[in-house]
Scaffold this motif. Structure first.
Motif, PDB file in Angstrom:
ATOM      1  N   ARG A  14       0.833  -1.195   0.000  1.00  0.00           N
ATOM      2  CA  ARG A  14       0.000   0.000   0.000  1.00  0.00           C
ATOM      3  C   ARG A  14       0.876   1.256   0.000  1.00  0.00           C
ATOM      4  N   PRO A  15       0.342   2.374  -0.536  1.00  0.00           N
ATOM      5  CA  PRO A  15       1.141   3.611  -0.501  1.00  0.00           C
ATOM      6  C   PRO A  15       1.269   4.094   0.943  1.00  0.00           C
ATOM      7  N   GLY A  97      -4.466  -1.983   9.339  1.00  0.00           N
ATOM      8  CA  GLY A  97      -4.010  -0.796   8.619  1.00  0.00           C
ATOM      9  C   GLY A  97      -3.285  -1.136   7.322  1.00  0.00           C
ATOM     10  N   ALA A  98      -3.121  -2.429   7.044  1.00  0.00           N
ATOM     11  CA  ALA A  98      -2.387  -2.824   5.832  1.00  0.00           C
ATOM     12  C   ALA A  98      -3.190  -2.576   4.562  1.00  0.00           C
ATOM     13  N   GLY A  99      -4.520  -2.487   4.695  1.00  0.00           N
ATOM     14  CA  GLY A  99      -5.341  -2.218   3.516  1.00  0.00           C
ATOM     15  C   GLY A  99      -6.248  -3.377   3.111  1.00  0.00           C
ATOM     16  N   LYS A 100      -6.565  -4.270   4.034  1.00  0.00           N
ATOM     17  CA  LYS A 100      -7.424  -5.417   3.699  1.00  0.00           C
ATOM     18  C   LYS A 100      -8.839  -4.952   3.356  1.00  0.00           C
ATOM     19  N   THR A 101      -9.417  -4.119   4.235  1.00  0.00           N
ATOM     20  CA  THR A 101     -10.784  -3.655   3.983  1.00  0.00           C
ATOM     21  C   THR A 101     -10.833  -2.819   2.710  1.00  0.00           C
ATOM     22  N   TYR A 102      -9.837  -1.958   2.539  1.00  0.00           N
ATOM     23  CA  TYR A 102      -9.757  -1.127   1.329  1.00  0.00           C
ATOM     24  C   TYR A 102      -9.719  -2.024   0.095  1.00  0.00           C
ATOM     25  N   GLU A 107     -13.824   1.964  -0.569  1.00  0.00           N
ATOM     26  CA  GLU A 107     -14.387   3.065   0.220  1.00  0.00           C
ATOM     27  C   GLU A 107     -15.411   3.902  -0.536  1.00  0.00           C
TER      28      GLU A 107
HETATM   29  P1  ADP Z   1      -7.105  -3.025   7.314  1.00  0.00           P
HETATM   30  O1  ADP Z   1      -8.497  -3.403   6.912  1.00  0.00           O
HETATM   31  O2  ADP Z   1      -6.056  -3.957   6.784  1.00  0.00           O
HETATM   32  O3  ADP Z   1      -6.958  -2.805   8.789  1.00  0.00           O
HETATM   33  P2  ADP Z   1      -7.729  -0.567   5.900  1.00  0.00           P
HETATM   34  O4  ADP Z   1      -8.228  -1.162   4.632  1.00  0.00           O
HETATM   35  O5  ADP Z   1      -8.747  -0.077   6.839  1.00  0.00           O
HETATM   36  O6  ADP Z   1      -6.756  -1.599   6.653  1.00  0.00           O
HETATM   37  O7  ADP Z   1      -6.700   0.590   5.493  1.00  0.00           O
HETATM   38  C1  ADP Z   1      -6.191   1.494   6.432  1.00  0.00           C
HETATM   39  C2  ADP Z   1      -6.150   2.897   5.819  1.00  0.00           C
HETATM   40  O8  ADP Z   1      -5.250   2.911   4.715  1.00  0.00           O
HETATM   41  C3  ADP Z   1      -7.487   3.364   5.302  1.00  0.00           C
HETATM   42  O9  ADP Z   1      -7.642   4.715   5.635  1.00  0.00           O
HETATM   43  C4  ADP Z   1      -7.393   3.223   3.788  1.00  0.00           C
HETATM   44  O10 ADP Z   1      -8.095   4.255   3.135  1.00  0.00           O
HETATM   45  C5  ADP Z   1      -5.895   3.367   3.533  1.00  0.00           C
HETATM   46  N1  ADP Z   1      -5.433   2.506   2.428  1.00  0.00           N
HETATM   47  C6  ADP Z   1      -5.199   1.185   2.498  1.00  0.00           C
HETATM   48  N2  ADP Z   1      -4.766   0.698   1.320  1.00  0.00           N
HETATM   49  C7  ADP Z   1      -4.733   1.745   0.476  1.00  0.00           C
HETATM   50  C8  ADP Z   1      -4.369   1.906  -0.906  1.00  0.00           C
HETATM   51  N3  ADP Z   1      -3.952   0.867  -1.650  1.00  0.00           N
HETATM   52  N4  ADP Z   1      -4.452   3.154  -1.434  1.00  0.00           N
HETATM   53  C9  ADP Z   1      -4.865   4.198  -0.698  1.00  0.00           C
HETATM   54  N5  ADP Z   1      -5.233   4.111   0.598  1.00  0.00           N
HETATM   55  C10 ADP Z   1      -5.158   2.915   1.182  1.00  0.00           C
END
Ligand code: ADP
Ligand code: MG
Length: 276
Positions: A14-15, A97-102, A107
């Protein structure tokens, strides 16, 4: 292994949240690709002599990969297999915070994730086949929290409730299924470091399962008893139910900040096709 049974591993980087120098993330990894796999070496830009970690992957998705490309590379082949009659499963794994839900849910309309895109793609394929096949799609959406399934498609408060103080005997309150002692949330041992004093934010012993469903084993394998199964006829319907289910998860998020790292949600689509 045939394409239909192959397990493949993809890494999405993720960025960074705070990008001081745009594109600086390129310094944290190197890739070495061959025909069917890629080796990613993770570097520590602040300490070039730090040990490097190498990962052997089927697919590497760098920080500038779009949600559409993640879907195309990771989930579209699974959807094609489902249409061809095979089961498929996609698991997002990574720290909070790794971006799993994203990645899986997304979003906004523009950043929608794998699940709504998979639904769109499946319904497109179903439409293409409608002259020769009758297809039904059913959906379930639930979360596993402390090993108990909770339905995210039911209108009741499907989340575990927080009880202050000692664990009470209300596990079977308000329509929830009475769980055998072996299936109740474990009381953490005192010596287990991640937990702390009773009643503190990290103590989980007072989280009483409410409306928890039971996991059973039947002739067709393991299933969640009483889980809501809804027939869906469009990708919009799937998106709406994902949205509602995510709100139910989010409501509980605010009640317990440890939850997100301990809860796993599962979107389940069952596609049944019969020839006309
Ligand atoms: P997880 O579900 O793994 O705990 P999230 O999906 O909630 O993590 O991501 C955490 C934050 O990082 C969110 O605010 C999300 O918008 C941002 N984020 C994650 N992956 C990306 C991505 N590839 N590009 C932009 N923002 C991202
Ligand atoms: Mg998440």
């Amino acid at each position: 292994m045939s394409q239909s049974s192959k397990v493949s591993v993809s890494l999405r980087l993720r960025p960074p949240e705070d990008e001081a120098v745009p594109g600086d993330w390129k310094k944290v990894y190197q890739t070495h690709a061959s025909d069917d796999e890629v080796i990613v070496t993770v570097l520590n830009p602040k300490d070039p002599s730090a040990p490097r970690r190498e990962y052997l992957l089927d697919t590497f998705l760098p920080p500038d990969t779009t949600q559409q490309d993640v879907f195309k590379q990771v989930a579209k082949p699974l959807c094609d297999n489902v249409i061809a009659g095979f089961n498929g499963c996609c698991i997002a794994y990574g720290q909070t915070g790794a971006g799993k839900t994203y990645t899986v849910v997304g979003e906004t309309e523009g950043t929608k994730g794998i699940a709504p895109r998979a639904a769109e793609y499946l319904f497109e394929q179903i439409k293409r086949n409608e002259h020769t096949k009758t297809t039904t799609v059913e959906m379930s959406f639930f979360e596993l929290y402390l090993e108990h399934p909770y339905d995210l498609l039911t209108s009741s408060d499907a989340s575990p409730v927080v009880k202050k103080g000692r664990q009470s005997r209300h596990d079977q309150d308000e329509g929830g299924i009475a769980l055998p002692a072996s299936m109740r949330a474990p009381t953490p041992p005192v010596s287990d470091k991640p937990y702390s004093a009773p009643g503190s934010a990290r103590d989980l012993s007072h989280y009483v399962p409410k409306h928890a469903l039971a996991v059973r084993e039947g002739p067709e394998g393991v299933y969640v008893e009483g889980l809501k199964v809804v027939e869906v006829t469009s990708a919009d319907e799937v998106s709406r139910m994902l949205e509602t289910g995510m709100t139910r998860r989010a409501t509980f998020d605010t009640r317990m900040n440890e939850r997100s790292s301990r809860s796993h949600s599962i979107v389940f689509l069952r596609v049944t096709q019969t020839s006309k």
